[in-house]
Design an enzyme around this catalytic site. Structure first.
Site, mmCIF file in Angstrom:
data_model
loop_
_atom_site.group_PDB
_atom_site.id
_atom_site.type_symbol
_atom_site.label_atom_id
_atom_site.label_comp_id
_atom_site.label_asym_id
_atom_site.label_seq_id
_atom_site.Cartn_x
_atom_site.Cartn_y
_atom_site.Cartn_z
ATOM 1 N N GLN A 94 0.853 -1.198 0.000
ATOM 2 C CA GLN A 94 0.000 0.000 0.000
ATOM 3 C C GLN A 94 0.888 1.247 0.000
ATOM 4 O OE1 GLN A 94 -2.882 0.312 3.222
ATOM 5 N NE2 GLN A 94 -3.892 2.072 2.271
ATOM 6 N N HIS A 100 -8.593 1.711 -1.139
ATOM 7 C CA HIS A 100 -8.973 1.615 -2.550
ATOM 8 C C HIS A 100 -8.946 0.166 -2.991
ATOM 9 C CE1 HIS A 100 -4.676 2.507 -2.091
ATOM 10 N NE2 HIS A 100 -4.467 1.718 -3.131
HETATM 11 P P1 DGP Z 1 -1.424 1.006 -3.576
HETATM 12 O O1 DGP Z 1 0.034 0.823 -3.900
HETATM 13 O O2 DGP Z 1 -2.183 -0.290 -3.389
HETATM 14 O O3 DGP Z 1 -1.603 1.951 -2.412
HETATM 15 O O4 DGP Z 1 -2.065 1.689 -4.856
HETATM 16 C C1 DGP Z 1 -1.985 3.055 -5.103
HETATM 17 C C2 DGP Z 1 -2.195 3.270 -6.576
HETATM 18 O O5 DGP Z 1 -2.442 4.644 -6.778
HETATM 19 C C3 DGP Z 1 -1.001 2.904 -7.452
HETATM 20 O O6 DGP Z 1 -1.340 1.791 -8.280
HETATM 21 C C4 DGP Z 1 -0.734 4.140 -8.268
HETATM 22 C C5 DGP Z 1 -1.951 5.000 -8.061
HETATM 23 N N1 DGP Z 1 -1.696 6.409 -8.022
HETATM 24 C C6 DGP Z 1 -0.740 7.058 -7.305
HETATM 25 N N2 DGP Z 1 -0.813 8.382 -7.510
HETATM 26 C C7 DGP Z 1 -1.849 8.580 -8.372
HETATM 27 C C8 DGP Z 1 -2.429 9.756 -8.961
HETATM 28 O O7 DGP Z 1 -2.020 10.897 -8.735
HETATM 29 N N3 DGP Z 1 -3.470 9.549 -9.820
HETATM 30 C C9 DGP Z 1 -3.956 8.306 -10.096
HETATM 31 N N4 DGP Z 1 -4.973 8.216 -10.954
HETATM 32 N N5 DGP Z 1 -3.446 7.185 -9.546
HETATM 33 C C10 DGP Z 1 -2.405 7.334 -8.704
#
Ligand code: DGP
Length: 114
Positions: A94, A100
């Site tokens: 995470q 999420h």
């Molecule tokens: P996790 O590693 O499980 O906490 O997933 C977080 C996810 O969030 C990762 O797959 C990348 C995504 N992410 C990080 N920053 C942003 C952002 O600014 N916009 C979007 N759409 N996704 C993001």
């Protein structure tokens, strides 16, 4: 202003590729997709990790899972199969501490995950 990235996306302060939204949740495309389709489904309310859930959040989490299943249908993922994943804590990967669900589809997946 919240310092939480996903709270800021939910509030419209940071742009995101919105896929769908409901009363309690928002779904948008992951900025670093790990599959041809990679959608994040997040509650509007800030909850840092799955470990912070209370019994009273059961309906909210049910609505997130139902939203993911509907998005999977809408994105044409059902026939090929899809994966729904949630990481709890840094040790599980995470990186954003606002609950999420990852909806991944459009390729084959192996098990166990890495
Ligand atoms: P996790 O590693 O499980 O906490 O997933 C977080 C996810 O969030 C990762 O797959 C990348 C995504 N992410 C990080 N920053 C942003 C952002 O600014 N916009 C979007 N759409 N996704 C993001």
């Amino acid at each position: 202003m919240s310092e939480c990235l996903f709270c800021r996306i939910v509030a419209g302060e940071i742009p995101a590729d919105l896929v769908a939204e409901g009363d309690d949740w928002v779904a948008f495309r992951d900025i670093n997709p790990q599959a041809p389709t990679h959608v994040l489904i997040v509650p509007r309310r800030h909850i840092p990790t799955l470990d912070d859930l209370a019994p009273s959040d059961a309906a909210l989490m049910g609505s997130l899972v139902a939203a993911a299943a509907q998005i999977a249908r809408d994105e044409g993922l059902v026939e090929g199969g899809y994966r729904l994943a949630a990481n709890c804590g840094a040790g599980a990967g995470q990186s954003v501490f606002h609950i999420h669900l990852h909806l991944l589809g459009g390729r084959r997946f192996s098990w166990p995950p890495g």
